[in-house]
Motif scaffolding. Structure first.
Motif, PDB file in Angstrom:
ATOM      1  N   THR A   1       0.837  -1.212   0.000  1.00 49.35           N
ATOM      2  CA  THR A   1       0.000   0.000   0.000  1.00 49.35           C
ATOM      3  C   THR A   1       0.861   1.247   0.000  1.00 49.35           C
ATOM      4  OG1 THR A   1      -1.760  -1.166   1.200  1.00 49.35           O
ATOM      5  CG2 THR A   1      -1.797   1.245   1.241  1.00 49.35           C
ATOM      6  N   ILE A   2       1.872   1.283   0.860  1.00 43.72           N
ATOM      7  CA  ILE A   2       2.757   2.449   0.947  1.00 43.72           C
ATOM      8  C   ILE A   2       3.507   2.653  -0.372  1.00 43.72           C
ATOM      9  CG2 ILE A   2       4.772   3.420   2.119  1.00 43.72           C
ATOM     10  CD1 ILE A   2       3.871   1.855   4.630  1.00 43.72           C
ATOM     11  N   TRP A   3       4.061   1.571  -0.922  1.00 40.00           N
ATOM     12  CA  TRP A   3       4.834   1.690  -2.155  1.00 40.00           C
ATOM     13  C   TRP A   3       3.942   2.066  -3.333  1.00 40.00           C
ATOM     14  CZ3 TRP A   3       9.860   1.854  -3.457  1.00 40.00           C
ATOM     15  CH2 TRP A   3      10.792   1.531  -2.474  1.00 40.00           C
ATOM     16  N   TRP A   4       2.776   1.464  -3.438  1.00 36.46           N
ATOM     17  CA  TRP A   4       1.889   1.756  -4.562  1.00 36.46           C
ATOM     18  C   TRP A   4       1.439   3.205  -4.543  1.00 36.46           C
ATOM     19  CZ3 TRP A   4       0.669   0.564  -9.203  1.00 36.46           C
ATOM     20  CH2 TRP A   4      -0.565   0.921  -9.758  1.00 36.46           C
ATOM     21  N   MET A   5       1.008   3.689  -3.380  1.00 34.30           N
ATOM     22  CA  MET A   5       0.562   5.071  -3.283  1.00 34.30           C
ATOM     23  C   MET A   5       1.720   6.047  -3.461  1.00 34.30           C
ATOM     24  SD  MET A   5      -2.600   5.088  -3.107  1.00 34.30           S
ATOM     25  CE  MET A   5      -3.948   3.939  -2.870  1.00 34.30           C
TER      26      MET A   5
ATOM     27  N   ALA B   1      -5.231  12.728  -6.767  1.00 34.81           N
ATOM     28  CA  ALA B   1      -4.010  12.123  -6.239  1.00 34.81           C
ATOM     29  C   ALA B   1      -3.444  12.918  -5.063  1.00 34.81           C
ATOM     30  CB  ALA B   1      -2.968  11.995  -7.346  1.00 34.81           C
ATOM     31  N   SER B   2      -3.422  14.240  -5.179  1.00 34.07           N
ATOM     32  CA  SER B   2      -2.843  15.061  -4.114  1.00 34.07           C
ATOM     33  C   SER B   2      -3.642  14.973  -2.826  1.00 34.07           C
ATOM     34  CB  SER B   2      -2.747  16.523  -4.570  1.00 34.07           C
ATOM     35  OG  SER B   2      -1.866  16.647  -5.658  1.00 34.07           O
ATOM     36  N   GLY B   3      -4.954  14.783  -2.956  1.00 36.57           N
ATOM     37  CA  GLY B   3      -5.796  14.741  -1.773  1.00 36.57           C
ATOM     38  C   GLY B   3      -6.099  13.349  -1.266  1.00 36.57           C
ATOM     39  N   PHE B   4      -5.769  12.302  -2.063  1.00 37.15           N
ATOM     40  CA  PHE B   4      -6.069  10.937  -1.620  1.00 37.15           C
ATOM     41  C   PHE B   4      -4.854  10.018  -1.683  1.00 37.15           C
ATOM     42  CE2 PHE B   4      -7.787   6.592  -2.548  1.00 37.15           C
ATOM     43  CZ  PHE B   4      -8.263   6.360  -1.265  1.00 37.15           C
ATOM     44  N   PHE B   5      -4.254   9.847  -2.870  1.00 36.96           N
ATOM     45  CA  PHE B   5      -3.114   8.942  -2.993  1.00 36.96           C
ATOM     46  C   PHE B   5      -1.937   9.397  -2.122  1.00 36.96           C
ATOM     47  CE2 PHE B   5      -4.550   7.941  -7.611  1.00 36.96           C
ATOM     48  CZ  PHE B   5      -5.507   7.087  -7.120  1.00 36.96           C
ATOM     49  N   TYR B   6      -1.595  10.681  -2.220  1.00 33.87           N
ATOM     50  CA  TYR B   6      -0.413  11.180  -1.504  1.00 33.87           C
ATOM     51  C   TYR B   6      -0.553  11.085   0.014  1.00 33.87           C
ATOM     52  CZ  TYR B   6       3.314  14.358  -0.049  1.00 33.87           C
ATOM     53  OH  TYR B   6       4.411  14.911   0.563  1.00 33.87           O
ATOM     54  N   PRO B   7      -1.663  11.555   0.624  1.00 30.01           N
ATOM     55  CA  PRO B   7      -1.791  11.380   2.079  1.00 30.01           C
ATOM     56  C   PRO B   7      -1.852   9.917   2.510  1.00 30.01           C
ATOM     57  CG  PRO B   7      -3.318  13.050   1.292  1.00 30.01           C
ATOM     58  CD  PRO B   7      -2.769  12.359   0.081  1.00 30.01           C
TER      59      PRO B   7
ATOM     60  N   HIS C   1      -0.174   7.592   1.267  1.00 30.55           N
ATOM     61  CA  HIS C   1       1.194   7.090   1.227  1.00 30.55           C
ATOM     62  C   HIS C   1       1.891   7.230   2.575  1.00 30.55           C
ATOM     63  CE1 HIS C   1       5.362   6.556   0.113  1.00 30.55           C
ATOM     64  NE2 HIS C   1       5.640   7.813   0.365  1.00 30.55           N
ATOM     65  N   TYR C   2       1.670   8.334   3.277  1.00 26.21           N
ATOM     66  CA  TYR C   2       2.447   8.563   4.507  1.00 26.21           C
ATOM     67  C   TYR C   2       1.634   8.518   5.794  1.00 26.21           C
ATOM     68  CZ  TYR C   2       0.856  13.462   4.123  1.00 26.21           C
ATOM     69  OH  TYR C   2       0.086  14.599   4.027  1.00 26.21           O
TER      70      TYR C   2
ATOM     71  N   GLY D   1      -1.655   6.762  11.898  1.00 23.33           N
ATOM     72  CA  GLY D   1      -1.192   6.383  10.571  1.00 23.33           C
ATOM     73  C   GLY D   1       0.288   6.662  10.363  1.00 23.33           C
ATOM     74  N   TYR D   2       0.776   7.780  10.933  1.00 24.88           N
ATOM     75  CA  TYR D   2       2.201   8.088  10.824  1.00 24.88           C
ATOM     76  C   TYR D   2       3.043   6.989  11.480  1.00 24.88           C
ATOM     77  CZ  TYR D   2       0.872  12.887   9.519  1.00 24.88           C
ATOM     78  OH  TYR D   2       0.346  13.981   8.893  1.00 24.88           O
TER      79      TYR D   2
END
Length: 540
Positions: A28-32, A124-130, A132-133, A141-142
């Motif tokens: 999940t982390i790598w894909w996002m 992506a900026s509002g869903f995929f990127y957050p 990811h981390y 989540g952090y």
């Protein structure tokens, strides 16, 4: 000395079970993260209202402020944040607070200043990127991502230890072998070739939130306010250091902002011997005697470090209050941040990051595939429930999240802008559909054991092609039209979707051939193969 022979088996055990246990999280982390390499390009595909050519001479800061005030008559601004347009994000983003109460955000056209309206997708900026981390799980989540990052580095190190012939693995890939052998070869190749990049990307990701991690013990022991103080102290030595926290309470006329921006860019150009540009303007205590303006520098073109120099001006007089330059400590930390976040302008390197990110996904996926294939035959009879559970987790973690991503893109193209359901607006409906499809992808293998890998790969191929067709139908921006209008981010997105569909279809055919029991019966016998030669013919 007696424990030395057991070291490699112990590392093999750690590598296997850490990968199996945390594989879902890691993929999940790598894909996002891989998708986030082109987050702004995906944004433009998912937000058609932003599909216009980057302006060479956009509005100046004062015109933007005037537009904002005209859009909110009767409301007096207390503060305003303006992100200037660039090549990858060609519009203004503004965030403001009013003196009485309330706040707002908007997107403005770079030439006309007209509002583009609220976004109808988190994209992506509002869903995929957050995701990811922090996995959209808040503070916890952090920590979960930090744990996954730490164990990913452990997996990389143990992977090196357990391979006796790591140099040979660099050149060994046998795609025509059985799925267990070919998946292990691909696992080894992607792990060896991209090992330095994968380790450094994990290390830099871990370092970005080092100050936040350091505050956790203080939050547990002494409370939230003390933990915030630790974070402030951690960054105080090398972060932006100018604040006027309180307004003076005395009105004062604001000077024009455009000259502040021009002066800051002139200072940076002389200092760094390059055409420096601003990308962010912060206005604080607007209309007050304590008003000040902070102008921040854009990420240097084709340079890795992410430190942004800033210059603070008095809002009324234009006097320079602080000319901030990064300290050596910050330069070290922001090099790691810049390396990880790749916000600098270098398209070949951005594609390398994307390919290396996909290699990380393949590394995890083939690890899952190898582990599942090696145990299917041994445990299918003795432990059918356990094996089916592990297979479902593996498939849902890899192909499932990719299918969910395709469904997210399809929903973006077919849902009306005004769509709402059960109190949810359109952006949240897209997100809920993503998670619904992802959950279903874990259930599907339970009923289609042995076939789900191939079937979900076919689904990925179909969704990729369908997304391109729907983009054409709903926006008229087909592949060639986008390229003709110099909208290469949109055309590139369509090309990547088509390429992904082709790769998924190829993988589906290979997986279907390897997992279909009748495939071996249809295979023509090879007389040169001793095993085939020993088998009696059907007539016999």
């Amino acid at each position: 000395m007696t424990e030395k022979p057991n070291f490699r088996p112990a590392m093999n055990w750690l590598h296997t079970w850490a990968g199996v246990t945390l594989g879902t999280l890691l993929f999940t982390i790598w894909w996002m993260g891989t998708l986030s390499v082109f987050d702004k390009e995906i944004d433009r595909w998912m937000q058609p209202e932003t599909r216009f050519i980057t302006a060479t001479q956009p509005l100046d800061a004062d015109s933007v402020i005037a537009k904002v005030k005209a859009n909110h008559p009767g409301d007096e601004l207390a503060s305003l944040l303006i992100y200037l347009p660039g090549e990858r994000k060609p519009y203004f983003e503004v965030y403001g607070k009013f003196k009485e109460a309330g706040q707002f955000n908007d997107r403005l056209h770079p030439i006309s200043g007209d509002s583009l309206g609220k976004s109808t997708s988190r994209a992506a900026s509002g869903f995929f990127y957050p995701m990811h981390y922090r996995l959209h799980m808040g503070g916890i989540g952090y920590l979960v991502v930090a744990l996954g990052t730490l164990f990913m580095m452990v997996l990389l190190v143990t992977g090196v230890v357990i391979h006796r012939k790591i140099f040979v693995d660099f050149f060994t890939f046998r795609p025509k072998k059985k799925i267990r052998r070919s998946s292990l070869d691909l696992h080894n190749v992607t792990g060896v070739v991209f090992l330095p990049f994968h380790f450094l990307i994990c290390l830099s990701g871990f370092a970005i939130f080092a100050g936040w991690y350091a505050s956790i013990p203080f939050e547990v022991v002494r409370g939230f306010s003390e933990s915030n103080r630790v974070v402030e102290l951690f960054y105080a030595a090398d972060d932006y250091a100018y604040y006027r926290r309180e307004s003076a309470g005395a009105p004062a006329k604001m000077a024009d902002i455009a000259p502040f921006v021009a002066r800051a860019e002139e200072i940076w150009t002389e200092r760094y011997d390059q055409n420096a540009k601003a990308d962010r303007i912060d206005l604080h205590h607007i209309g007050d005697a304590n008003a000040y303006v902070e102008v921040r520098r854009f990420f240097p073109s084709r340079r890795t470090e992410a430190h942004r120099d800033s210059i603070n001006f008095d809002g009324a007089t234009g006097e320079i209050l602080l000319d901030f330059q990064a300290s050596p400590i910050r330069k070290t930390r922001t090099w790691l941040e810049g390396f990880h976040q790749i916000q600098f302008d270098h398209w070949p390197l951005r594609w390398f990051y994307f390919i290396a990110g996909l290699a990380g996904c393949i590394l995890i996926a083939t690890g899952f595939l190898f582990w599942t294939a090696s145990r299917m035959k041994k445990g299918a009879v003795s432990q059918p429930v356990k094996i089916r559970f592990v297979e479902a987790m593996s498939i849902g973690s890899v192909t499932g999240i990719i299918v969910a991503t395709g469904a997210f893109l399809i929903a973006n193209r077919v849902l009306p802008a005004e769509a709402s359901w059960a109190g949810l607006a359109r952006p949240e409906i897209e997100v809920r559909l993503f998670f619904l499809v992802w959950v279903l992808s874990f259930i599907h293998p339970v009923f289609r054991s042995g076939k789900a890998w191939a079937e979900q790969s076919w689904a990925i191929a179909a969704l990729g092609i369908l997304a391109v067709i729907l983009n054409w139908v709903t926006t008229s921006d087909h592949l060639f039209a986008s390229a003709g209008r110099d909208l290469w981010s949109v055309a590139g997105m369509d090309l990547v979707l088509l390429a992904s569909a082709g790769a998924a279809a190829f993988a589906a055919m290979r997986l279907q051939r390897r997992t279909d029991p009748s495939a071996a019966m249809r295979r023509k016998p090879d007389a040169s193969n001793p095993v085939d030669a020993a088998k009696p013919s059907p007539a016999e």
